[in-house]
Scaffold this motif. Sequence first.
Motif, short mmCIF file in Angstrom:
data_model
loop_
_atom_site.label_atom_id
_atom_site.label_comp_id
_atom_site.label_asym_id
_atom_site.label_seq_id
_atom_site.Cartn_x
_atom_site.Cartn_y
_atom_site.Cartn_z
N GLU B 58 0.84 -1.19 0.00
CA GLU B 58 0.00 0.00 0.00
C GLU B 58 0.88 1.24 0.00
O GLU B 58 2.08 1.19 0.31
CB GLU B 58 -0.91 0.00 1.22
CG GLU B 58 -1.89 -1.17 1.25
CD GLU B 58 -2.83 -1.18 0.07
OE1 GLU B 58 -3.50 -0.14 -0.17
OE2 GLU B 58 -2.91 -2.22 -0.61
N SER B 59 0.25 2.35 -0.34
CA SER B 59 0.97 3.62 -0.36
C SER B 59 1.59 3.91 1.00
O SER B 59 0.93 3.78 2.03
CB SER B 59 0.00 4.75 -0.75
OG SER B 59 0.64 5.99 -0.68
N GLY B 60 2.85 4.27 0.98
CA GLY B 60 3.55 4.58 2.22
C GLY B 60 4.36 3.43 2.78
O GLY B 60 5.08 3.61 3.77
N PHE B 61 4.23 2.27 2.18
CA PHE B 61 4.97 1.10 2.65
C PHE B 61 5.79 0.53 1.50
O PHE B 61 5.30 0.43 0.37
CB PHE B 61 4.02 0.03 3.17
CG PHE B 61 3.20 0.47 4.35
CD1 PHE B 61 1.92 0.95 4.18
CD2 PHE B 61 3.72 0.42 5.64
CE1 PHE B 61 1.17 1.38 5.26
CE2 PHE B 61 2.97 0.83 6.73
CZ PHE B 61 1.69 1.32 6.54
N VAL B 62 7.04 0.17 1.78
CA VAL B 62 7.93 -0.31 0.73
C VAL B 62 8.55 -1.64 1.12
O VAL B 62 8.70 -1.96 2.31
CB VAL B 62 9.05 0.72 0.42
CG1 VAL B 62 8.45 1.99 -0.15
CG2 VAL B 62 9.86 1.02 1.67
N ILE B 63 8.93 -2.40 0.10
CA ILE B 63 9.44 -3.74 0.30
C ILE B 63 10.75 -3.75 1.07
O ILE B 63 10.99 -4.68 1.85
CB ILE B 63 9.59 -4.46 -1.07
CG1 ILE B 63 9.95 -5.94 -0.87
CG2 ILE B 63 10.64 -3.76 -1.92
CD1 ILE B 63 9.91 -6.74 -2.15
N ASP B 64 11.57 -2.74 0.89
CA ASP B 64 12.85 -2.71 1.60
C ASP B 64 12.65 -2.62 3.11
O ASP B 64 13.44 -3.13 3.88
CB ASP B 64 13.71 -1.54 1.13
CG ASP B 64 14.22 -1.74 -0.29
OD1 ASP B 64 14.69 -0.78 -0.90
OD2 ASP B 64 14.13 -2.89 -0.78
N LYS B 65 11.62 -1.93 3.52
CA LYS B 65 11.34 -1.75 4.94
C LYS B 65 10.54 -2.91 5.51
O LYS B 65 10.75 -3.32 6.65
CB LYS B 65 10.57 -0.44 5.13
CG LYS B 65 10.12 -0.15 6.56
CD LYS B 65 11.29 0.10 7.49
CE LYS B 65 10.80 0.49 8.88
NZ LYS B 65 11.93 0.70 9.81
N PHE B 66 9.61 -3.44 4.71
CA PHE B 66 8.71 -4.50 5.17
C PHE B 66 8.72 -5.68 4.20
O PHE B 66 7.70 -5.99 3.57
CB PHE B 66 7.29 -3.97 5.32
CG PHE B 66 7.12 -2.89 6.35
CD1 PHE B 66 7.04 -1.56 5.96
CD2 PHE B 66 7.05 -3.20 7.69
CE1 PHE B 66 6.88 -0.55 6.92
CE2 PHE B 66 6.89 -2.21 8.65
CZ PHE B 66 6.81 -0.88 8.26
N PRO B 67 9.85 -6.37 4.06
CA PRO B 67 9.85 -7.53 3.16
C PRO B 67 8.91 -8.62 3.66
O PRO B 67 8.81 -8.86 4.87
CB PRO B 67 11.31 -7.98 3.18
CG PRO B 67 11.91 -7.36 4.39
CD PRO B 67 11.15 -6.10 4.67
N ILE B 68 8.24 -9.26 2.73
CA ILE B 68 7.24 -10.28 3.04
C ILE B 68 7.57 -11.56 2.28
O ILE B 68 7.96 -11.51 1.12
CB ILE B 68 5.83 -9.78 2.64
CG1 ILE B 68 5.35 -8.69 3.61
CG2 ILE B 68 4.83 -10.93 2.59
CD1 ILE B 68 4.06 -8.01 3.18
N SER B 69 7.39 -12.67 2.94
CA SER B 69 7.51 -13.96 2.26
C SER B 69 6.18 -14.68 2.32
O SER B 69 5.38 -14.49 3.24
CB SER B 69 8.61 -14.82 2.91
OG SER B 69 8.13 -15.40 4.11
N ARG B 70 5.92 -15.50 1.31
CA ARG B 70 4.68 -16.29 1.26
C ARG B 70 5.03 -17.62 0.59
O ARG B 70 4.68 -17.86 -0.56
CB ARG B 70 3.62 -15.53 0.45
CG ARG B 70 2.28 -16.20 0.44
CD ARG B 70 1.52 -16.05 1.73
NE ARG B 70 0.51 -17.07 1.88
CZ ARG B 70 -0.71 -17.01 1.35
NH1 ARG B 70 -1.06 -15.97 0.62
NH2 ARG B 70 -1.56 -17.98 1.55
N PRO B 71 5.69 -18.50 1.33
CA PRO B 71 6.18 -19.74 0.73
C PRO B 71 5.10 -20.75 0.40
O PRO B 71 5.31 -21.61 -0.47
CB PRO B 71 7.13 -20.29 1.80
CG PRO B 71 6.62 -19.71 3.08
CD PRO B 71 6.10 -18.36 2.73
N ASN B 72 3.96 -20.69 1.07
CA ASN B 72 2.87 -21.62 0.78
C ASN B 72 1.54 -20.98 1.15
O ASN B 72 1.48 -19.80 1.53
CB ASN B 72 3.08 -22.94 1.53
CG ASN B 72 3.20 -22.75 3.03
OD1 ASN B 72 2.32 -22.15 3.65
ND2 ASN B 72 4.27 -23.26 3.62
N LEU B 73 0.47 -21.76 1.02
CA LEU B 73 -0.88 -21.20 1.18
C LEU B 73 -1.32 -21.07 2.63
O LEU B 73 -2.45 -20.64 2.90
CB LEU B 73 -1.89 -22.06 0.42
CG LEU B 73 -1.76 -22.01 -1.11
CD1 LEU B 73 -2.70 -23.01 -1.75
CD2 LEU B 73 -2.06 -20.61 -1.63
#
Lengths: 110, 111
Positions: B58-73
């Motif tokens: 979302e606006s105001g949030f960036v991947i460098d600051k808040f990296p996310i992983s989603r390896p499975n469901l």
Amino acid sequence: TQLLEQSPQFLSIQEGENLTVYCNSSSVFSSLQWYRQEPGEGPVLLVTVVTGGEVKKLKRLTFQFGDARKDSSLHITAAQPGDTGLYLCAGASGYSTLTFGKGTMLLVSP
Amino acid sequence: SAVISQKPSRDICQRGTSLTIQCQVDSQVTMMFWYRQQPGQSLTLIATANQGSEATYESGFVIDKFPISRPNLTFSTLTVSNMSPEDSSIYLCSVVGETQYFGPGTRLLVL
């Protein structure tokens, strides 16, 4: 940007009293949800209202959606200590994500 | 219904460090959401995590600051990187099923 204003921000009452919490916006929502969040827990959905003017009752809780679908109210009759918590309203518009209000913190003392 | 668990439930961290928050769901879901709940503020969506693709921020949030992983469901992680006191907040994981379900939250205090 859609905003939801909740009032009051904080409410402290005695057991047995009635109260109303308001959720207002200048935007129209397709539906509006009310959540309760207890300390140490995530928000839990109480109700979803969809139709303008709709009234839903959940035991001692009465939820109303405004005719123009811009506002909603939550009325609690004969509040109990177990009603203590943060009450959040959240509006949905189309396929966009939910917009949350800041919440009303309710404290019901025995 | 969906049952969501988060780890850790709370943590106190030093400025400049990073913390990874885990979210586990008891059923397979397509989308998982990460929210921030700051004191006196509304729940704010950080990002949507889809399995097999990059998270949508979302606006105001960036991947460098808040990296996310989603390896499975059924699992996702959110990392709060290079933390500052302004990152002190409750971080909530959420999924949508019959309704929207939230995890219990991770309470983060950055000193």
